[in-house]
Motif scaffolding. Structure first.
Motif, PDB file in Angstrom:
ATOM      1  N   PRO A  38      19.808   5.726 135.023  1.00 49.56           N
ATOM      2  CA  PRO A  38      18.737   6.302 134.197  1.00 49.56           C
ATOM      3  C   PRO A  38      18.386   5.415 133.009  1.00 49.56           C
ATOM      4  N   ARG A  39      17.181   5.635 132.476  1.00 49.92           N
ATOM      5  CA  ARG A  39      16.800   4.964 131.228  1.00 49.92           C
ATOM      6  C   ARG A  39      17.830   5.279 130.155  1.00 49.92           C
ATOM      7  N   GLY A  40      18.161   4.274 129.389  1.00 53.03           N
ATOM      8  CA  GLY A  40      19.107   4.449 128.295  1.00 53.03           C
ATOM      9  C   GLY A  40      20.530   4.056 128.666  1.00 53.03           C
ATOM     10  N   ALA A  41      20.829   3.909 129.960  1.00 58.33           N
ATOM     11  CA  ALA A  41      22.175   3.499 130.379  1.00 58.33           C
ATOM     12  C   ALA A  41      22.420   2.055 129.949  1.00 58.33           C
ATOM     13  N   ILE A  42      23.648   1.776 129.547  1.00 53.29           N
ATOM     14  CA  ILE A  42      24.060   0.403 129.284  1.00 53.29           C
ATOM     15  C   ILE A  42      24.627  -0.120 130.596  1.00 53.29           C
ATOM     16  N   ILE A  43      24.064  -1.237 131.066  1.00 51.98           N
ATOM     17  CA  ILE A  43      24.476  -1.761 132.363  1.00 51.98           C
ATOM     18  C   ILE A  43      25.022  -3.179 132.250  1.00 51.98           C
ATOM     19  N   VAL A  44      25.876  -3.513 133.203  1.00 53.72           N
ATOM     20  CA  VAL A  44      26.343  -4.885 133.396  1.00 53.72           C
ATOM     21  C   VAL A  44      25.754  -5.329 134.726  1.00 53.72           C
ATOM     22  N   PHE A  45      25.241  -6.541 134.767  1.00 53.65           N
ATOM     23  CA  PHE A  45      24.595  -7.017 135.987  1.00 53.65           C
ATOM     24  C   PHE A  45      24.870  -8.504 136.187  1.00 53.65           C
ATOM     25  N   ARG A  46      24.675  -8.939 137.397  1.00 54.41           N
ATOM     26  CA  ARG A  46      24.774 -10.359 137.713  1.00 54.41           C
ATOM     27  C   ARG A  46      23.433 -10.996 137.360  1.00 54.41           C
ATOM     28  N   HIS A  47      23.482 -12.013 136.498  1.00 51.35           N
ATOM     29  CA  HIS A  47      22.267 -12.723 136.105  1.00 51.35           C
ATOM     30  C   HIS A  47      21.634 -13.347 137.344  1.00 51.35           C
ATOM     31  N   PRO A  48      20.302 -13.273 137.476  1.00 53.50           N
ATOM     32  CA  PRO A  48      19.637 -13.798 138.671  1.00 53.50           C
ATOM     33  C   PRO A  48      19.853 -15.294 138.936  1.00 53.50           C
ATOM     34  N   LEU A  49      20.116 -16.112 137.898  1.00 51.02           N
ATOM     35  CA  LEU A  49      20.255 -17.554 138.092  1.00 51.02           C
ATOM     36  C   LEU A  49      21.629 -18.125 137.762  1.00 51.02           C
ATOM     37  N   THR A  50      22.458 -17.367 137.088  1.00 44.50           N
ATOM     38  CA  THR A  50      23.763 -17.895 136.662  1.00 44.50           C
ATOM     39  C   THR A  50      24.872 -16.973 137.154  1.00 44.50           C
ATOM     40  N   ASP A  51      26.102 -17.335 136.844  1.00 40.80           N
ATOM     41  CA  ASP A  51      27.241 -16.478 137.183  1.00 40.80           C
ATOM     42  C   ASP A  51      27.575 -15.500 136.058  1.00 40.80           C
ATOM     43  N   ALA A  52      26.736 -15.454 135.029  1.00 42.41           N
ATOM     44  CA  ALA A  52      27.007 -14.588 133.876  1.00 42.41           C
ATOM     45  C   ALA A  52      26.864 -13.120 134.259  1.00 42.41           C
ATOM     46  N   ASP A  53      27.555 -12.275 133.509  1.00 42.57           N
ATOM     47  CA  ASP A  53      27.489 -10.819 133.665  1.00 42.57           C
ATOM     48  C   ASP A  53      27.038 -10.208 132.335  1.00 42.57           C
ATOM     49  N   PRO A  54      25.727 -10.291 132.008  1.00 42.66           N
ATOM     50  CA  PRO A  54      25.253  -9.752 130.736  1.00 42.66           C
ATOM     51  C   PRO A  54      25.351  -8.231 130.679  1.00 42.66           C
ATOM     52  N   ILE A  55      25.337  -7.738 129.463  1.00 44.89           N
ATOM     53  CA  ILE A  55      25.323  -6.298 129.201  1.00 44.89           C
ATOM     54  C   ILE A  55      24.092  -5.999 128.350  1.00 44.89           C
ATOM     55  N   ALA A 158      18.580 -11.054 121.114  1.00 42.14           N
ATOM     56  CA  ALA A 158      18.873 -10.725 122.504  1.00 42.14           C
ATOM     57  C   ALA A 158      17.924 -11.468 123.444  1.00 42.14           C
ATOM     58  N   ALA A 159      18.500 -12.239 124.356  1.00 44.81           N
ATOM     59  CA  ALA A 159      17.726 -12.888 125.420  1.00 44.81           C
ATOM     60  C   ALA A 159      17.745 -11.932 126.604  1.00 44.81           C
ATOM     61  N   ASP A 160      16.817 -10.983 126.606  1.00 42.83           N
ATOM     62  CA  ASP A 160      16.808  -9.889 127.580  1.00 42.83           C
ATOM     63  C   ASP A 160      15.603 -10.010 128.507  1.00 42.83           C
ATOM     64  N   SER A 161      15.147  -8.928 129.110  1.00 45.86           N
ATOM     65  CA  SER A 161      14.056  -8.983 130.093  1.00 45.86           C
ATOM     66  C   SER A 161      12.732  -9.457 129.513  1.00 45.86           C
ATOM     67  N   ARG A 162      12.631  -9.572 128.205  1.00 44.82           N
ATOM     68  CA  ARG A 162      11.410 -10.128 127.618  1.00 44.82           C
ATOM     69  C   ARG A 162      11.265 -11.605 127.960  1.00 44.82           C
ATOM     70  N   LEU A 163      12.385 -12.234 128.345  1.00 45.55           N
ATOM     71  CA  LEU A 163      12.380 -13.652 128.731  1.00 45.55           C
ATOM     72  C   LEU A 163      12.657 -13.789 130.217  1.00 45.55           C
ATOM     73  N   PRO A 164      11.819 -14.529 130.942  1.00 42.61           N
ATOM     74  CA  PRO A 164      12.099 -14.761 132.361  1.00 42.61           C
ATOM     75  C   PRO A 164      13.378 -15.588 132.532  1.00 42.61           C
ATOM     76  N   ALA A 165      13.976 -15.508 133.706  1.00 42.28           N
ATOM     77  CA  ALA A 165      15.237 -16.203 133.972  1.00 42.28           C
ATOM     78  C   ALA A 165      15.117 -17.705 133.737  1.00 42.28           C
ATOM     79  N   HIS A 166      14.005 -18.315 134.069  1.00 45.05           N
ATOM     80  CA  HIS A 166      13.852 -19.763 133.884  1.00 45.05           C
ATOM     81  C   HIS A 166      13.659 -20.150 132.415  1.00 45.05           C
ATOM     82  N   SER A 167      13.520 -19.169 131.523  1.00 40.65           N
ATOM     83  CA  SER A 167      13.360 -19.435 130.087  1.00 40.65           C
ATOM     84  C   SER A 167      14.564 -18.971 129.274  1.00 40.65           C
TER      85      SER A 167
END
Length: 186
Positions: A38-55, A158-167
């Motif tokens: 749901p909206r508002g959840a804090i998630i951990v995900f696999r970055h689309p281009l790196t091995d990082a696991d951002p939150i 925060a480098a979040d969804s406002r920035l595309p993966a290539h940026s």
């Protein structure tokens, strides 16, 4: 650690005040779940281009129109509600690289504007605003099917969804890349 659970550590100040750098938390694996949290959840995900696991905090669901205007979040044409909170005092001696425009150099604390943001559906959480920043204004973004939009609670750091993966950001997150949802008990 129990099977299906994994521990993570916050790598930056992007999720202040919810998580300080170095904070540890545990999530349960969301194998084969094609529905976004749901909206508002804090998630951990696999970055689309790196091995990082951002939150980050999930703020936009598939089909949502998302925009930042003057540092404020807009969803589907409506400004997301915010109410003022007392400033957050952050101890910069723990992180001397923390950008604090309101404090003179060498100062041990930083006063940061804080507000309570309330998403449609009722999820609310504090967000920080350090200054006017380059990501305070975006074009209108539509979240594609099968993806979500995430923001850091510390919006100016925060480098979040406002920035595309290539940026340097993650861009829109495929739902299948979501590792887990951070429990409020973490």
């Amino acid at each position: 650690m129990l099977p299906g659970f994994r521990s993570f550590q916050a790598a930056s100040t992007s999720m202040l005040p919810a998580f300080a750098p170095g904070a540890c938390f545990v999530t349960e694996r969301r194998d084969r779940d094609t529905n976004p949290p749901p909206r508002g959840a804090i998630i951990v995900f696999r970055h689309p281009l790196t091995d990082a696991d951002p939150i980050f905090r999930l703020t936009g669901l598939p089909g949502d129109e998302v925009q930042m205007r003057n540092g404020r979040l807009w969803l589907n044409g409506a400004e997301v509600a915010q109410s003022a909170l007392p400033d957050l005092t952050y101890d910069t001696s723990q992180d001397p690289t923390f950008p604090c425009p309101s404090a003179p150099p060498g100062t041990a604390t930083c006063e940061i504007d804080r507000a309570m943001e309330t998403l449609p559906g009722g999820a609310n959480y504090p967000v920080l605003n350090l200054r006017d920043g380059p990501l305070d204004d975006t074009g209108l973004l539509t979240v594609p099917e099968g993806h979500v939009f995430v923001l850091g609670d510390n919006r100016d750091n925060a480098a979040d969804s406002r920035l595309p993966a290539h940026s340097g950001g993650p861009g829109m997150i495929p739902v299948g890349n979501i590792w887990g949802v951070v429990s409020s008990d973490s």
